[in-house]
Design a protein around this motif. Sequence first.
Motif, PDB file in Angstrom:
ATOM      1  N   UNK A   1       0.822  -1.220   0.000  1.00  0.00           N
ATOM      2  CA  UNK A   1       0.000   0.000   0.000  1.00  0.00           C
ATOM      3  C   UNK A   1       0.846   1.256   0.000  1.00  0.00           C
ATOM      4  N   UNK A   2       1.939   1.234   0.774  1.00  0.00           N
ATOM      5  CA  UNK A   2       2.785   2.421   0.849  1.00  0.00           C
ATOM      6  C   UNK A   2       3.358   2.735  -0.533  1.00  0.00           C
ATOM      7  N   UNK A   3       3.704   1.612  -1.300  1.00  0.00           N
ATOM      8  CA  UNK A   3       4.225   1.858  -2.658  1.00  0.00           C
ATOM      9  C   UNK A   3       3.132   2.495  -3.533  1.00  0.00           C
ATOM     10  N   UNK A   4       1.931   1.982  -3.354  1.00  0.00           N
ATOM     11  CA  UNK A   4       0.809   2.532  -4.150  1.00  0.00           C
ATOM     12  C   UNK A   4       0.671   4.051  -3.906  1.00  0.00           C
ATOM     13  N   UNK A   5       0.760   4.426  -2.600  1.00  0.00           N
ATOM     14  CA  UNK A   5       0.658   5.862  -2.260  1.00  0.00           C
ATOM     15  C   UNK A   5       1.803   6.664  -2.883  1.00  0.00           C
ATOM     16  N   UNK A   6       2.988   6.023  -2.894  1.00  0.00           N
ATOM     17  CA  UNK A   6       4.142   6.679  -3.497  1.00  0.00           C
ATOM     18  C   UNK A   6       3.904   6.959  -4.992  1.00  0.00           C
ATOM     19  N   UNK A   7       3.376   5.907  -5.688  1.00  0.00           N
ATOM     20  CA  UNK A   7       3.131   6.121  -7.123  1.00  0.00           C
ATOM     21  C   UNK A   7       2.004   7.137  -7.332  1.00  0.00           C
ATOM     22  N   UNK A   8       0.997   7.167  -6.402  1.00  0.00           N
ATOM     23  CA  UNK A   8      -0.066   8.183  -6.512  1.00  0.00           C
ATOM     24  C   UNK A   8       0.522   9.600  -6.390  1.00  0.00           C
ATOM     25  N   UNK A   9       1.499   9.739  -5.472  1.00  0.00           N
ATOM     26  CA  UNK A   9       2.145  11.047  -5.298  1.00  0.00           C
ATOM     27  C   UNK A   9       2.764  11.507  -6.625  1.00  0.00           C
ATOM     28  N   UNK A  41     -10.054   3.048  -2.001  1.00  0.00           N
ATOM     29  CA  UNK A  41      -9.745   1.619  -2.112  1.00  0.00           C
ATOM     30  C   UNK A  41      -8.749   1.214  -1.039  1.00  0.00           C
ATOM     31  N   UNK A  42      -7.741   2.043  -0.814  1.00  0.00           N
ATOM     32  CA  UNK A  42      -6.711   1.761   0.202  1.00  0.00           C
ATOM     33  C   UNK A  42      -7.346   1.755   1.589  1.00  0.00           C
ATOM     34  N   UNK A  43      -8.227   2.773   1.819  1.00  0.00           N
ATOM     35  CA  UNK A  43      -8.900   2.853   3.142  1.00  0.00           C
ATOM     36  C   UNK A  43      -9.766   1.620   3.395  1.00  0.00           C
ATOM     37  N   UNK A  44     -10.426   1.145   2.321  1.00  0.00           N
ATOM     38  CA  UNK A  44     -11.306  -0.024   2.457  1.00  0.00           C
ATOM     39  C   UNK A  44     -10.495  -1.267   2.857  1.00  0.00           C
ATOM     40  N   UNK A  45      -9.273  -1.343   2.317  1.00  0.00           N
ATOM     41  CA  UNK A  45      -8.447  -2.523   2.626  1.00  0.00           C
ATOM     42  C   UNK A  45      -7.856  -2.449   4.040  1.00  0.00           C
ATOM     43  N   UNK A  46      -7.843  -1.283   4.643  1.00  0.00           N
ATOM     44  CA  UNK A  46      -7.217  -1.096   5.951  1.00  0.00           C
ATOM     45  C   UNK A  46      -7.869  -1.936   7.039  1.00  0.00           C
ATOM     46  N   UNK A  47      -9.214  -2.184   6.836  1.00  0.00           N
ATOM     47  CA  UNK A  47      -9.919  -2.905   7.912  1.00  0.00           C
ATOM     48  C   UNK A  47      -9.415  -4.353   8.084  1.00  0.00           C
ATOM     49  N   UNK A  48      -8.794  -4.935   7.023  1.00  0.00           N
ATOM     50  CA  UNK A  48      -8.246  -6.296   7.126  1.00  0.00           C
ATOM     51  C   UNK A  48      -6.829  -6.314   7.716  1.00  0.00           C
ATOM     52  N   UNK A  49      -6.185  -5.155   7.806  1.00  0.00           N
ATOM     53  CA  UNK A  49      -4.787  -5.128   8.296  1.00  0.00           C
ATOM     54  C   UNK A  49      -4.729  -5.246   9.810  1.00  0.00           C
ATOM     55  N   UNK A  50      -3.531  -5.728  10.337  1.00  0.00           N
ATOM     56  CA  UNK A  50      -3.420  -5.805  11.808  1.00  0.00           C
ATOM     57  C   UNK A  50      -3.068  -4.421  12.350  1.00  0.00           C
ATOM     58  N   UNK A  51      -3.034  -4.350  13.686  1.00  0.00           N
ATOM     59  CA  UNK A  51      -2.898  -3.026  14.321  1.00  0.00           C
ATOM     60  C   UNK A  51      -1.629  -2.311  13.875  1.00  0.00           C
TER      61      UNK A  51
END
Length: 340
Positions: A1-9, A41-51
């Motif tokens: 996800x962090x890479x995705x945000x980087x490419x969005x930037x 989309x990234x926010x939606x996937x956050x709910x499956x991630x651990x703390x």
Amino acid sequence: MTEKLLSLKNEVRTALAKVGSVHEVNEIKAHYLGKKSPLQGILAKMKDADIEEKKILGKSINEFKNFVEEELSLRLDQIAALEIKKQLKSERVDVTLPGKKFSLGYKHPLTKVTEEIEDIFIGMGYEIAEGPEVESDYFNFELLNLPKGHPAREMQDSFYIDNNYLLRTHTSPVQARTMKLAKGKPVKIICPGKVYRRDNDDATHSHQFMQIEGLVVDKDITMADLKGTLTLLMKNMFGDNLEIRFRPSFFPFTEPSVEVDVTCFKCGGEGCPLCKGSGWIEVLGAGMVHPNVLEMSGYDPNLYQGFAFGLGIERITMLRYGIDDIRYFYLDDPRFLRQF
Ligand code: FA5
């Protein structure tokens, strides 16, 4: 996800570099931060991630949002600066351009000649009087020794408002008005103004024209004073060479009466269509104020005498400038007017 945000930037940076208006910047904002942005989309996937992952991702998302906001505001500042530059360029005043031309008006030749005649008479101690153009029958005719039914009324047919009021046919009613106001004291006036007659328009006649009336009332006034005054006026206006003729005439308000002619400027006295073959052009009517007129206006004719004259300003101006048709004065054609 962090890479995705980087490419969005990177995407945001490239997109902003291409746009040039506030509207386009707002579109990019909606695309990358709005409800349908890839961020959702990234926010939606956050709910499956651990703390731990949530913590890292949350931080990256906030960073991304701040990044986008900063880039947007930077681009908006750049666009505003560019627009001001553009505006300054387009509104630049070229001080080397030639100025706008104002067209100046001209004094009408009738006004010029009226003012010249006024100056001559003011120099001789005359005052300027005025009277109304819509005049009563009483002042226009009756006080001038022209009672109702007098045949001489026919020489000056007018435009009537009703039975008692008309457009004045000459400036002579100002004689009676001035004498009434003077209440028996000496008078020395001229009165320039418009007059109206039911005359047929031709080269020397108009249904509306201008006159200057003159009136002097005092003790010991003679015909010699009238002749001297009018000769002086004509010589002032036309120089010593023009010939002047005093011709016996009739006006009900003067006795004796004269008409003053000057040599026709067009033919020099030979006779031509303008002067109707006579070699002379009539410019004014004059005479010694009739005793009846003096009496009706409050003067004792045994003690007071007077002379009066009424000259046609158009005729004098035509002679002065060699204009061969009176109708030019009323056309308001700048090609005619700018010659004087
Ligand atoms: C009169 O109007 C007398 N009131 C003049 C007068 C005044 C006589 C005081 C005695 C004492 P007359 O109608 O002639 O007079 O006109 C005077 C002048 O006005 C003429 O000599 C002529 O120059 C001018 N005039 C007359 N009719 C016309 C016209 N239709 N168009 C242009 N000028 C005219």
